[in-house]
Motif scaffolding. Structure first.
Motif, short mmCIF file in Angstrom:
data_model
loop_
_atom_site.label_atom_id
_atom_site.label_comp_id
_atom_site.label_asym_id
_atom_site.label_seq_id
_atom_site.Cartn_x
_atom_site.Cartn_y
_atom_site.Cartn_z
N GLY A 189 -5.02 -3.47 16.95
CA GLY A 189 -4.93 -2.17 17.20
C GLY A 189 -3.95 -1.25 16.40
O GLY A 189 -4.44 -0.25 15.97
N LEU A 190 -2.95 -1.85 16.17
CA LEU A 190 -1.82 -1.26 15.26
C LEU A 190 -2.57 -1.11 13.79
O LEU A 190 -2.57 -0.16 13.07
CB LEU A 190 -0.69 -1.93 15.42
CG LEU A 190 0.31 -1.51 14.16
CD1 LEU A 190 1.04 -0.08 14.81
CD2 LEU A 190 1.36 -2.69 13.95
N HIS A 191 -3.09 -2.27 13.21
CA HIS A 191 -3.72 -1.90 12.01
C HIS A 191 -4.88 -1.01 11.94
O HIS A 191 -4.90 -0.44 10.98
CB HIS A 191 -4.24 -3.45 11.89
CG HIS A 191 -5.03 -3.51 10.56
ND1 HIS A 191 -6.39 -3.54 10.26
CD2 HIS A 191 -4.67 -3.25 9.21
CE1 HIS A 191 -6.91 -3.65 8.90
NE2 HIS A 191 -5.73 -3.49 8.30
N ALA A 192 -5.54 -0.72 12.81
CA ALA A 192 -6.78 0.24 12.74
C ALA A 192 -6.15 1.67 12.57
O ALA A 192 -6.77 2.65 12.11
CB ALA A 192 -7.47 0.13 14.13
N ILE A 193 -4.68 1.93 12.95
CA ILE A 193 -4.08 3.09 12.94
C ILE A 193 -3.20 3.47 11.69
O ILE A 193 -2.86 4.52 11.40
CB ILE A 193 -3.52 3.65 14.18
CG1 ILE A 193 -2.22 2.94 14.14
CG2 ILE A 193 -4.39 3.61 15.24
CD1 ILE A 193 -1.23 3.15 15.43
N LEU A 194 -3.21 2.32 10.84
CA LEU A 194 -2.14 2.32 9.62
C LEU A 194 -3.13 3.30 8.44
O LEU A 194 -4.09 2.84 8.47
CB LEU A 194 -2.07 0.92 9.16
CG LEU A 194 -0.99 0.21 9.92
CD1 LEU A 194 -0.98 -1.29 9.31
CD2 LEU A 194 0.38 0.72 10.12
N PRO A 195 -2.33 4.06 7.80
CA PRO A 195 -2.87 4.73 6.65
C PRO A 195 -3.27 3.81 5.51
O PRO A 195 -2.76 2.81 5.44
CB PRO A 195 -1.84 5.88 6.45
CG PRO A 195 -0.62 5.06 6.69
CD PRO A 195 -0.68 4.22 7.75
N PRO A 196 -3.97 4.27 4.77
CA PRO A 196 -4.58 3.50 3.49
C PRO A 196 -3.36 3.36 2.70
O PRO A 196 -2.69 4.54 2.81
CB PRO A 196 -5.75 4.00 2.95
CG PRO A 196 -5.66 5.50 3.51
CD PRO A 196 -5.08 5.38 4.91
N ILE A 197 -3.34 2.67 1.52
CA ILE A 197 -2.16 2.53 0.74
C ILE A 197 -3.02 2.59 -0.86
O ILE A 197 -3.99 2.41 -1.08
CB ILE A 197 -1.47 1.26 0.99
CG1 ILE A 197 -2.42 -0.19 0.44
CG2 ILE A 197 -0.90 0.96 2.19
CD1 ILE A 197 -1.83 -1.41 0.33
N GLU A 198 -2.06 3.11 -1.69
CA GLU A 198 -2.24 3.42 -3.15
C GLU A 198 -1.75 2.22 -4.01
O GLU A 198 -0.47 1.71 -3.60
CB GLU A 198 -1.47 4.47 -3.75
CG GLU A 198 -2.15 4.87 -5.27
CD GLU A 198 -1.30 6.22 -5.48
OE1 GLU A 198 -1.65 6.41 -6.75
OE2 GLU A 198 -0.48 6.62 -5.09
N VAL A 199 -2.67 1.56 -4.67
CA VAL A 199 -2.37 0.33 -5.31
C VAL A 199 -2.69 0.41 -6.68
O VAL A 199 -3.77 1.31 -7.16
CB VAL A 199 -2.97 -1.10 -4.72
CG1 VAL A 199 -2.73 -1.15 -3.37
CG2 VAL A 199 -4.56 -0.90 -4.78
N VAL A 200 -1.82 -0.45 -7.66
CA VAL A 200 -2.15 -0.32 -9.22
C VAL A 200 -3.50 -0.93 -9.12
O VAL A 200 -3.83 -2.30 -8.81
CB VAL A 200 -1.00 -1.15 -9.75
CG1 VAL A 200 -1.45 -0.89 -11.34
CG2 VAL A 200 0.20 -0.21 -9.56
N VAL A 201 -4.30 -0.54 -10.18
CA VAL A 201 -5.93 -1.17 -10.51
C VAL A 201 -5.38 -2.47 -11.03
O VAL A 201 -4.46 -2.61 -12.09
CB VAL A 201 -6.48 -0.33 -11.36
CG1 VAL A 201 -7.77 -0.89 -12.06
CG2 VAL A 201 -6.88 1.05 -10.57
N GLY A 202 -6.03 -3.61 -10.73
CA GLY A 202 -5.64 -4.79 -11.46
C GLY A 202 -4.69 -5.60 -10.72
O GLY A 202 -4.56 -6.90 -11.13
N SER A 203 -3.93 -5.02 -9.82
CA SER A 203 -2.90 -5.99 -9.18
C SER A 203 -3.40 -7.03 -8.07
O SER A 203 -4.53 -6.56 -7.18
CB SER A 203 -2.03 -4.96 -8.43
OG SER A 203 -0.80 -5.75 -7.62
#
Length: 277
Positions: free
Chosen positions: A117-131
């Motif tokens: 349930g905690l994971h469901a409310i976590l915001p998305p993250i920005e990642v480097v393409v290809g990482s």
């Protein structure tokens, strides 16, 4: 305003516009009774005005919402009681480097439900393409080995990135050391003629949630290795002809049932928050 369609599901633009006032800005609703479709398809006025020259609008049955499929998790806020545990989980969501959270309790006390349930409310993250380890474009000093040489840039000179869902990685009880920390990808190494690193579960969990269910039943060597990496915040892999390093800073959530065996004391000492359901 609604317009009921019967077979065939193609109507002329002129008949639709008779229903639709030329001064109205509300959308037109198409209902499909003959197709036994309970949902409604909203057709904006702009779509009607941009119809093809023959004056026909073909209305198709609405596609089902993709959110109706797949596993749905119980909301964290809907769990009755367990206020201390929910507060600890929210603190961990704010700062993943809080030091880990261990939750003990018998079966049926919503340990796993609260973690997911905690994971469901976590915001998305920005990642480097290809990482391969969810590298943060704002922290190049924490990128994995080799990423800085192969990173892509857009026309403005900014590192290319993408928004992804915050990862949730569960460690299975029978996990091997190679699967946990990573190893050599033999197949790709043979194809390319160079040693290729295959990331493990720790690389996937960086900047997300690393969940260990029944940590008291996890192999002692694996649990020690896991906590060592989380303490250092970096995973260094030394394998056959390869040396690779990548960051590993997830939020650790460990659960266990004390009736199935006690957790070794030195493991609990290395987890910051220990709570009981």
């Amino acid at each position: 305003m609604s317009f009921s369609l019967t077979t065939p599901t193609s109507v002329t633009l002129s008949s639709l516009l008779q229903w639709k006032s030329s001064t109205s800005s509300s959308p037109l609703t198409l209902v499909f009774p003959s197709l036994n479709v309970k949902r409604r398809c909203i057709v904006p006025r702009a779509a009607l005005e941009s119809a093809s020259g023959n004056g026909a609008v073909v209305a198709s049955p609405p596609m089902p919402d993709s959110s109706d499929y797949g596993r749905r998790y119980f909301p964290l806020a809907a769990v009755v009681g367990q206020d201390a545990i929910k507060t600890a989980l929210l603190l961990g969501a704010i700062d993943r480097e809080i030091g880990g959270i261990a939750i003990s309790g018998r079966r049926g006390t919503a340990k796993t439900i609260m973690a997911r349930g905690l994971h469901a409310i976590l915001p998305p993250i920005e990642v480097v393409v290809g990482s391969i380890a969810n590298a943060d474009p704002a922290c190049p000093e924490e990128w994995e080995d080799g990423l800085s040489e192969g990173v892509e840039y857009d026309s403005s000179g900014t590192v290319k990135s993408q928004i992804v869902k915050s990862p949730f990685v569960q460690i299975p009880l029978g996990v091997t050391e190679d699967r946990l920390i990573g190893s050599v990808d033999v197949e790709e190494s043979v194809k390319t003629g160079t040693t290729v690193f295959q990331p493990g579960l720790l690389a996937e969990a960086h900047r997300g949630v690393l969940y260990v269910d029944e940590i008291n039943l996890l192999d002692e060597g694996i649990s020690n290795l896991l906590l060592n990496v989380l303490t250092e915040g970096v995973n260094i892999v030394e394998r056959e002809g390869i040396s690779f390093k990548h960051p590993c800073k997830p939020l650790l959530i460990a659960t266990y049932n004390p009736e199935e065996g006690a957790v070794r004391e030195h493991l609990l000492d290395r987890i910051a928050i220990n709570l009981r359901c």
